[in-house]
Design an enzyme around this catalytic site. Structure first.
Site, PDB file in Angstrom:
ATOM      1  N   GLU A 101      31.328 105.037   9.253  1.00  0.00           N
ATOM      2  CA  GLU A 101      32.172 106.750   9.499  1.00  0.00           C
ATOM      3  C   GLU A 101      31.167 107.307   9.727  1.00  0.00           C
ATOM      4  O   GLU A 101      29.734 107.575   9.220  1.00  0.00           O
ATOM      5  CB  GLU A 101      32.841 107.484   9.141  1.00  0.00           C
ATOM      6  CG  GLU A 101      33.103 108.854   8.356  1.00  0.00           C
ATOM      7  CD  GLU A 101      33.962 109.402   7.504  1.00  0.00           C
ATOM      8  OE1 GLU A 101      34.843 109.976   7.566  1.00  0.00           O
ATOM      9  OE2 GLU A 101      33.382 109.505   6.396  1.00  0.00           O
ATOM     10  N   ASP A 150      32.038 121.101   4.532  1.00  0.00           N
ATOM     11  CA  ASP A 150      31.188 120.421   4.086  1.00  0.00           C
ATOM     12  C   ASP A 150      30.309 121.832   3.377  1.00  0.00           C
ATOM     13  O   ASP A 150      30.238 122.283   3.252  1.00  0.00           O
ATOM     14  CB  ASP A 150      30.205 119.587   5.013  1.00  0.00           C
ATOM     15  CG  ASP A 150      30.905 118.123   6.036  1.00  0.00           C
ATOM     16  OD1 ASP A 150      31.110 117.337   5.351  1.00  0.00           O
ATOM     17  OD2 ASP A 150      31.251 118.906   7.070  1.00  0.00           O
TER      18      ASP A 150
END
Ligand SMILES: Cc1ncc(COP(=O)(O)O)c(C=O)c1O
Lengths: 413, 262
Positions: free
Chosen positions: B47, B58
């Protein structure tokens, strides 16, 4: 809602571009809002606090000397600067704390740039006995120390944000991250008509009290609608609030004024409606200052409240539909307007507001004598005296002498 | 179709290991080494995070890597190049925020990633409500769409996610942002079960898996494990080698599970 073309959207603008974790909280907020917006008890509580705590209605004042100096339309000030905590921001935070309280949320978070929204949030959190955490870019905590102290006095925790550009947009990111992790007991009071649906609509509705009062007061003082309303546009809440009841009325010009910063050509500005491209920031599709590759650019304005790289989705819609017009004013021009207003009217306006005042001269001239123009005086300038003093070179020695030692090891300016 | 390779990586009786790296971190060249180390350690899918200035979902660890990657000059085109370096050997999925896609134009973006042999897309800020048209375009372009579910998702939404998923379903283990956690959050297993009951798509668990123990625990319910922050922290501390070494331990622990568990 007239301007909401589809649930959560204003034309192609708005929406809910957020992590899945937040969807549930946004739906819960939407439900609560639908349930309480027309609830008589909710309305009563809000109106009582608006009157006794905030000091509403704020006056619509005839600015006689400015009118004479400009020689055009009659100039009226909608005095949001007289609202508790010194700006329109409290209209939104008051409405939202009532919602949060009914939703059983005991913890309140918010972002702030200049600190005005942070102070307004900390204020209502204190009033309702809620825990309060304010995210503020580290840059801004240094630039706006006074407001940091105010928030702390009100019992809020102020968290300096160290990520990204360390300014308002990063503070919003951090607040959203907090919310994602604490959605169960936390309500996020966003500071303007931005963010994922239903925020732009909720904040708009709570700020619409400005426009509703303008409408009633104009009827009384002018016998009808004003011919123009001019307001500054950061992310857009004071402007939307003032415009709202008048949108779509052909007899009223609605004029939003963005920050041109150091000039549009320099790229250092906050004029996302003029210079931005369609994109997604903080959960909504709107006009955004960004690079070719879609990275969000930093905005610049002498006024921290206009220093945001996007504008609320409803403004994007009003602009594209031609329902409102938008202009921009530089740092320097805003500073000049701040001085003019201070000297002629005895009101030191916020630097944000000064942008609207500068451009209003042009509108007043275009309208001509006998017409009526309202400037939304979104806030007072106490918070800006240091910035203004530095920019204008007023008594810098005296200011240094009384402001005490700077904790950061920077060289003196 | 290229997108089918994502599902192909989730084989019966084996937990797919999906390590994350931020494109352009620690350097433009260093990211390639990180990916190579992942392949050597037995990654089934790689990924790649395409750096974005405002990565809402995040936590600090990954944010820091994207800030650095942007400063290094990493952009979408670089990430597509990077993907090509691995896509001959394992399927590559992109994790990216919608504005980066939108700036390129949905259709042009999809055509370009398909050409770069990127097999799938994880877009944290494109929930299913906004994803309808995009998911259709992705399907037409042969790029697998891997939508997310969270512990706060209702059953109804989970079903909708299942319908749109042409790759795996990305289960967010916590109501929270990415970051390193030692133990598997409570509720993660329950979420996996809820998702399983509502979709036939492979189900991968991510966000905060920070130990081999947590990975093994998750693997009892998940078809795949996505590990990001922990690996990025290891890259920061000891480079590609340290991250690769740790990932190999996880791979081995997961293989042990298959043997022991049958
Ligand atoms: C006095 C004042 N006016 C205007 C603004 C700009 O915000 P908005 O565009 O949401 O009204 C701010 C923001 O801090 C403010 O403090």
């Amino acid at each position: 809602m007239r301007q909401e073309t589809e649930k959560g959207y204003f034309g192609p603008f708005g929406g809910r571009y957020v992590p899945e974790t937040l969807i549930h909280a946004l739906e819960e907020l939407e439900e609560a809002y639908e349930r309480y917006r027309d609830d008589p008890e909710f309305g009563e509580e809000r109106d009582r606090l608006a009157r006794d705590f905030v000091g509403r209605p704020t006056p619509l004042m005839f600015a006689e000397r400015l009118t004479r100096k400009w020689g055009g339309a009659n100039v009226w000030f909608k005095r949001e600067d007289l609202a508790h905590t010194g700006a329109h921001k409290i209209n939104n935070t008051l409405g939202q704390i009532l919602l949060a309280d009914r939703m059983g949320k005991e913890r309140i978070i918010a972002e702030t740039g200049a600190g005005q929204h942070g102070v307004a949030t900390a204020t209502v959190a204190a009033l309702y006995g809620k825990e309060c955490v304010i995210y503020m870019g580290e840059e801004d905590t240094r630039r706006q120390r006074l407001n940091v102290v105010r928030m702390k006095l009100l019992g809020a925790e102020v968290v300096p944000v160290l990520s990204g550009s360390r300014t308002l947009k990063d503070a919003v990111n951090e607040a959203i991250r907090d919310w994602v992790a604490n959605v169960d007991d936390t309500h996020y009071i966003i500071g303007s008509v931005v963010g994922p649906a239903p925020y732009p609509r909720i904040v708009r509705d709570f700020q619409a009290v400005i426009g509703t009062e303008i409408e009633a007061q104009s009827r009384e003082s002018l016998g009808g609608d004003p011919d123009a309303i001019v307001a500054c546009v950061g992310a857009g809440s004071n402007a939307i609030g003032a415009f709202h009841p008048f949108v779509g009325r052909e007899n009223v010009r609605l004029v939003g004024v963005e920050a041109a910063g150091r000039g549009l050509a320099t790229g250092e500005h906050g004029a996302s409606l003029a210079e931005g491209r369609l994109g997604v920031l903080h959960g909504a599709m709107s006009y955004v200052l960004q690079t070719e590759g879609g990275q969000i650019r930093e905005a610049h304005s002498i006024s921290a409240g206009l220093d945001y790289p996007a504008t609320g989705p409803e403004h994007a819609f009003l602009k594209d539909e031609g329902l409102a017009e938008y202009a921009s004013v530089t740092d320097e021009e805003a500073l000049r307007a701040l001085q003019t207003c201070s000297r002629l009217e005895g009101i030191i306006p916020a630097l944000e507001t000064a942008h609207a005042i500068f451009y209003a001269e042009k509108v007043a001239t275009e309208l001509g004598q006998g017409k009526n123009m309202v400037i939304n005086l979104s806030g007072r300038g106490d918070k800006d005296v240091e910035v203004a003093a530095n920019a204008l070179g007023i008594g810098s020695e005296e200011v240094d002498a009384v402001s005490g030692p700077d904790p950061s090891p920077s060289t003196s300016s | 179709m290229n997108g089918d390779r994502v599902r192909g990586a989730f084989r019966e009786g084996r937990t797919a290991l999906v390590p994350y790296l931020t494109g352009g971190y620690p350097t433009l060249e260093g990211a390639r080494e990180v990916g190579e180390a992942y392949l050597e350690a037995g990654a089934d899918v790689v990924e790649i995070g395409v750096p974005f200035s405002d990565p809402l979902a995040d936590g600090p660890t990954i944010q820091e890597t994207t800030t650095r990657a942007l400063a290094n000059g990493a952009d979408l085109d670089y990430c597509m190049d990077l993907a090509s370096a691995f896509s001959g050997r394992v399927p590559v999925v992109f994790l990216l925020y919608y504005n980066v896609i939108f700036a390129r134009g949905d259709e042009r973006f999809l055509q370009e990633v398909a050409e770069a042999e990127v097999s799938g897309l994880v877009i944290p800020d494109l929930p299913v409500d906004e994803a309808g048209r995009f998911a259709e375009l992705a399907a037409a372009a042969g790029v697998a769409f891997c939508p997310l579910v969270a512990p706060t998702s209702t059953d109804q939404r989970i079903s909708r996610v299942g319908e749109l998923a042409t790759g795996f379903v990305y289960c967010v283990s916590v109501a929270g942002i990415t970051g390193v956690r030692d133990t598997l959050p409570r509720g993660a297993i329950e979420l996996l079960r809820r998702v399983r009951a509502r979709t036939g798509a492979p189900v991968a668990l991510g966000f905060g898996i920070g130990s081999a123990g947590a990975a093994v625990e998750a693997a009892k319910e998940a078809d795949g494990i996505i590990i990001g922050s922990k690996l990025m922290r290891l890259v920061e501390e000891g480079g590609a080698e340290r991250a690769g070494g740790w990932l190999r331990e996880v791979r081995e622990a997961l293989s042990g599970l298959v043997e022991a568990g049958g």
